[in-house]
Design a protein around this motif. Structure first.
Motif, PDB file in Angstrom:
ATOM      1  N   PHE A 136     -14.779 -27.039  -2.946  1.00 46.91           N
ATOM      2  CA  PHE A 136     -16.120 -26.984  -3.073  1.00 46.91           C
ATOM      3  C   PHE A 136     -16.901 -26.196  -2.050  1.00 46.91           C
ATOM      4  N   LEU A 137     -18.140 -26.054  -1.962  1.00 48.74           N
ATOM      5  CA  LEU A 137     -18.810 -25.272  -0.894  1.00 48.74           C
ATOM      6  C   LEU A 137     -19.843 -26.000  -0.190  1.00 48.74           C
ATOM      7  N   ARG A 138     -19.463 -25.785   1.147  1.00 44.05           N
ATOM      8  CA  ARG A 138     -20.244 -26.609   2.061  1.00 44.05           C
ATOM      9  C   ARG A 138     -21.145 -25.484   3.140  1.00 44.05           C
ATOM     10  N   GLU A 139     -22.270 -25.595   3.088  1.00 45.07           N
ATOM     11  CA  GLU A 139     -23.221 -24.492   4.006  1.00 45.07           C
ATOM     12  C   GLU A 139     -22.424 -23.136   3.664  1.00 45.07           C
ATOM     13  N   ARG A 140     -22.221 -22.863   2.262  1.00 43.86           N
ATOM     14  CA  ARG A 140     -21.988 -21.685   1.791  1.00 43.86           C
ATOM     15  C   ARG A 140     -20.333 -21.157   2.214  1.00 43.86           C
ATOM     16  N   GLU A 141     -19.645 -22.124   2.787  1.00 44.68           N
ATOM     17  CA  GLU A 141     -18.241 -21.869   3.201  1.00 44.68           C
ATOM     18  C   GLU A 141     -17.366 -22.748   2.084  1.00 44.68           C
ATOM     19  N   GLY A 142     -16.188 -22.104   1.768  1.00 45.58           N
ATOM     20  CA  GLY A 142     -15.435 -22.702   0.901  1.00 45.58           C
ATOM     21  C   GLY A 142     -14.594 -23.945   1.621  1.00 45.58           C
TER      22      GLY A 142
END
Length: 204
Positions: free
Chosen positions: A159-165
């Motif tokens: 998933f993405l978190r703060e636009r990071e994978g």
């Protein structure tokens, strides 16, 4: 890695390692793909007898040198950001015994690097439910077991978190009992080791 290779073979292996490192640093390629592409790029369809592929340690060192040469003005801040985000994620998933692995741990993370965590739960469903309760949309895939391909691959949630994978490889509690020891410079690190790693980096 064999140490009885000819100088020509060692040079060829070094060239493949350097080409693979550039693909990893510039394009975010994984190690396996980068090795094969580098081999094709350097040798084309030519066949060479013997094992000429560099191991991951040699490529990792090349990635480190490439980052220092071409990304010294941006890579340290990028690594620091990813490590702090990884720590927050590990604190969030603390009940599942999280361990950090990959480029964010070993210090070679660049612009295209994702965060890779190993979680050890009673059941993979526990982690899925945990994410669903937080309204996190995730994809499901598989990752090779840390013990090698002779073992069954493990389910991985991305998933993405703060636009990071972010990629969560889901292991069982039994896997944790048999796992290698954690260390800030090893293949994986637990919460305390990551906190120490970040504290050390912040002092530099």
């Amino acid at each position: 890695m064999p140490n009885n290779q000819s100088p020509e073979m060692e040079q060829l292996r070094a060239e493949i390692a350097a080409a693979a490192a550039r693909m990893i640093a510039e394009d975010g390629a994984d190690y396996g793909t980068a090795k094969q592409k580098a081999l094709k790029q350097i040798l084309g369809n030519q066949r060479i007898r013997g094992d000429i592929l560099p191991d991951n340690a040699q490529i990792e060192e090349e990635v480190r040198q490439y980052n220092e040469l071409f990304f010294s003005d941006t890579q340290p801040a990028r690594l620091r950001h990813l490590r702090h985000l990884a720590l927050r994620l590990m604190e969030e998933f603390a009940e599942f015994n999280p361990y950090l692995t990959g480029a964010v741990l070993n210090g070679t993370a660049g612009a295209h690097s994702d965060i890779h965590l190993q979680l050890f739960a009673e059941s993979p469903k526990d982690v899925e439910i945990f994410l669903l309760n937080k309204n996190v949309d995730f994809d499901v895939s598989e990752t090779d077991h840390y013990k090698g391909r002779r073992n069954e691959p493990v389910e991985t949630l991305s998933f993405l978190r703060e636009r990071e994978g972010v990629h969560l490889a889901l292991y069982t509690v039994d896997d944790l009992r048999n796992a290698p020891k954690s260390g800030s410079q090893g293949d994986r690190a637990n919460l305390d080791a990551v906190r120490a790693l970040i504290a050390e980096g912040d002092r530099e």
